[in-house]
Design an enzyme around this catalytic site. Structure first.
Site, PDB file in Angstrom:
ATOM      1  N   CYS A 395       0.957  36.415  -4.457  1.00 27.85           N
ATOM      2  CA  CYS A 395       1.830  35.241  -4.481  1.00 27.85           C
ATOM      3  C   CYS A 395       1.201  34.135  -5.319  1.00 27.85           C
ATOM      4  CB  CYS A 395       2.157  34.793  -3.061  1.00 27.85           C
ATOM      5  SG  CYS A 395       3.679  33.855  -2.997  1.00 27.85           S
ATOM      6  N   HIS A 522       4.243  39.445  -0.759  1.00 29.89           N
ATOM      7  CA  HIS A 522       3.054  39.555   0.100  1.00 29.89           C
ATOM      8  C   HIS A 522       2.979  40.965   0.689  1.00 29.89           C
ATOM      9  CE1 HIS A 522       1.911  35.243   0.548  1.00 29.89           C
ATOM     10  NE2 HIS A 522       3.172  35.042   0.243  1.00 29.89           N
ATOM     11  N   GLU A 524       0.698  42.348   2.208  1.00 25.13           N
ATOM     12  CA  GLU A 524      -0.103  42.433   3.445  1.00 25.13           C
ATOM     13  C   GLU A 524       0.739  42.465   4.714  1.00 25.13           C
ATOM     14  OE1 GLU A 524       0.145  39.799   1.490  1.00 25.13           O
ATOM     15  OE2 GLU A 524      -0.106  37.884   2.536  1.00 25.13           O
TER      16      GLU A 524
HETATM   17  N1  GLN Z   1       2.795  27.784  -3.524  1.00 28.29           N
HETATM   18  C1  GLN Z   1       3.348  28.909  -4.199  1.00 28.29           C
HETATM   19  C2  GLN Z   1       4.869  28.934  -4.118  1.00 28.29           C
HETATM   20  O1  GLN Z   1       5.455  28.279  -3.299  1.00 28.29           O
HETATM   21  C3  GLN Z   1       2.773  30.192  -3.646  1.00 28.29           C
HETATM   22  C4  GLN Z   1       3.195  30.476  -2.269  1.00 28.29           C
HETATM   23  C5  GLN Z   1       2.390  31.547  -1.597  1.00 28.29           C
HETATM   24  O2  GLN Z   1       1.333  31.927  -2.087  1.00 28.29           O
HETATM   25  N2  GLN Z   1       2.858  32.046  -0.471  1.00 28.29           N
HETATM   26  O3  GLN Z   1       5.490  29.632  -4.876  1.00 28.29           O
END
Ligand code: GLN
Length: 547
Positions: A395, A522, A524
């Site tokens: 992310c 994500h 995970e």
């Molecule tokens: N801050 C970034 C976004 O909002 C990444 C978010 C995250 O890593 N979950 O896109």
């Protein structure tokens, strides 16, 4: 099955409850779970992971307490947002009904309206069939967060007290998890805190059927007898959950003491002679203890001492390390300590952070929000790219990798995300247009979305077993700027996975690098002990030079 906790929080109630779930599953039963969080937030979405632990994301976009992750991983099920019940959700529901006029002018009260609503919720959710099937669970594990006696959990305890009459005592089992500390030079196990918390529970109208005692070493026969005597349970219903070398041993530990026998007597089911699921857990638990070759992963994040804020990432690394037969060693590196200005203010910390980063076999930049440590993460990604060290970006870790590449390979020096610099001349990561900037709660791209893998030569295609359509979970507001994709790809960074529209970049790889892999999703959140998440598996195989 209702699981409550006494004495203090952080007893590992979630692990204990999900371990019992594993035992029920090993007997061939379908098991689901509900976690009750007595706080007023509607969900965990706006709660700081540094205070509360990680926000766990579900397929349906629910942002839940990290315990739901435990249940999904242990029971290998897919849960939804309704499996997490909070005070906020119940009150909103009751207030909404009141506004609609459903109560026909009656005074709306905690008892019976809130307590009824809690019971209805539990009953409804327990009967929702498992995702993609029409199988309804045989048993629902309901974990009550917090500690018995908390003001906040009172309506839930009362609802659960009433629930035993709604479903009949043969259909409900109360399990209380408590602490047995050791005191004094002779190391005597003290049962008084447990006695008190059970008395409190009984005072609220609930008599536990089973008491599970958390302790450093296993419960002595003396302590067991004492608890049975003072807490009004049979001594064989007092179980010991002592500290173990890895959590996969907890189901085995409880099984050895007859936990499943107690439940089978209560719920009237037969325990099969062969339980392959438990055998699988047993071999996994043994295997973990036997791992000797180590793999060292540098986690470049933002820390405040609560490692629970990256719990699922740690689990995913753990599962992948088992599958790649390596003992996992995580080096926690505070991203901001890698930054150049720290070399002047705190040269020792700066040098030590870099040394630990460079000694690691792989570098992981996990998800995150806010601008602290961003520059440090960019430096870590640059190091991984230029030194051929395996990199996994999740992310924010993908966005970091793209920013770094644009700055140092394409030469767009001021590249940034508009999350960190609104006025950057090179906005390579931008705000997703459909999302509200003013309301933080529930305004992200959340939950399971499809990614289409577009390159059969990619690492992604290989890791996902030749599957071109994959479904993973998301939680973000920013995305790679679609207008710049062509230039970035021409320079050697490939977007090998995109969403349905082709506009949203999901997987990034760099050619000419042993393993440089980043995902906007994500991965995970979908890891399982015996089915590690593919990106993590690939990352650990590459980090241990087996890829
Ligand atoms: N801050 C970034 C976004 O909002 C990444 C978010 C995250 O890593 N979950 O896109």
């Amino acid at each position: 099955m209702i699981v409550s906790g006494g004495v203090l929080s952080g007893l590992g109630k979630g692990v204990t409850a999900s371990s019992i779930g594993v035992l029920l599953k090993s007997a061939g039963l379908n098991v689901t779970a509900i976690k009750i969080d007595p706080y007023l937030n509607s969900d965990a979405g706006t709660m700081s992971p540094f205070e509360h632990g990680e926000v766990f994301v579900l397929d349906d976009g629910g942002e839940a307490d990290l315990d739901l992750g435990n249940y999904e991983r242990f029971l290998d099920v897919t849960l939804g947002k309704d499996n997490n019940l909070t005070t906020g959700k119940i009150y909103s529901k009751v207030i909404e009904s009141e506004r609609r006029g459903d109560y026909l002018g009656k005074t709306v009260q905690v008892v019976p309206h809130i307590t009824d609503s809690i019971q209805d919720w539990i009953e409804d959710v327990a009967h929702v069939p498992e995702q993609g099937t029409n199988k309804v669970a045989d048993v629902c594990v309901v974990e009550l967060g917090g500690t018995v006696g908390d003001i906040e959990s009172a309506p839930f305890i009362e609802a659960l007290r009433q629930f035993q009459f709604r479903v009949g005592s043969e259909n409900i089992c109360f399990v209380h998890v408590s602490l047995v500390p050791v005191m004094g030079p002779v190391g005597e196990q003290k049962t008084k805190p447990t006695q008190h918390s059970v008395r409190e529970l009984r005072g609220l109208g609930i008599t536990p059927d089973v008491i599970i005692c958390r302790s450093k070493t296993s419960l002595t026969e003396d302590a067991r007898q004492k608890i049975a005597l003072f807490c009004h349970v049979e001594s064989n219903a007092v179980l010991s959950a002592s500290d173990v070398s890895n959590i996969y041993k907890v189901p085995l530990l409880l099984d050895q003491q007859g936990a499943l026998v107690l439940l089978s007597q209560k719920f009237k089911f037969k325990i099969p002679v062969n339980r392959p699921l438990l055998d699988e857990w047993m071999s996994m638990a043994i295997q973990i203890d036997d791992l000797d070759k180590e793999v060292c992963i540098a986690m470049v994040g933002k820390y405040t001492g609560l490692s629970d804020s990256y719990l699922s990432v740690i689990k995913a690394l753990n599962h992948a390390s088992i599958a790649s037969s390596r003992k996992l060693n995580i080096e926690w590196i505070e991203a901001s300590n890698l930054e150049n200005n720290v070399a002047k203010t705190d040269p020792e910390i700066h040098a030590d952070s870099w040394e630990r980063l460079k000694n690691a076999d792989g570098i992981l930049v996990p998800g995150g929000f806010g601008d602290r440590g961003i520059e440090g993460k960019i430096l870590a990604a640059e190091y991984a790219r230029t030194s051929s060290t395996p990199y996994l970006g999740i992310c924010l870790g993908l966005q970091i990798a793209v920013i770094e590449f644009c700055r140092n390979v394409l030469g767009w020096k001021d590249s940034n995300s508009t999350e960190f610099n609104d006025n950057t001349p090179h906005p390579v990561v931008i705000y997703m247009p459909e999302i509200s900037k003013t309301h933080l709660g529930g305004t992200m791209r959340l939950g399971s979305r499809r990614t289409i893998i577009n390159d059969e030569k990619s690492i992604a295609f290989k890791l996902y077993n030749g599957n071109k359509n994959i479904h993973e979970r998301h939680r973000h507001r920013y995305e790679v700027n679609p207008d710049l994709i062509e230039s970035i790809e021409d320079a050697g960074m490939k977007f090998v996975g995109k969403d349905d529209t082709g506009q949203r970049m999901e997987i990034v790889e760099i050619s000419n690098h042993p393993f440089f892999f980043a995902t906007q999703y994500h991965p995970e959140f979908k890891t399982r002990p015996t089915k590690p998440s593919p990106p993590f598996y690939g990352f650990l195989m590459a980090s241990s030079k087996q890829f």
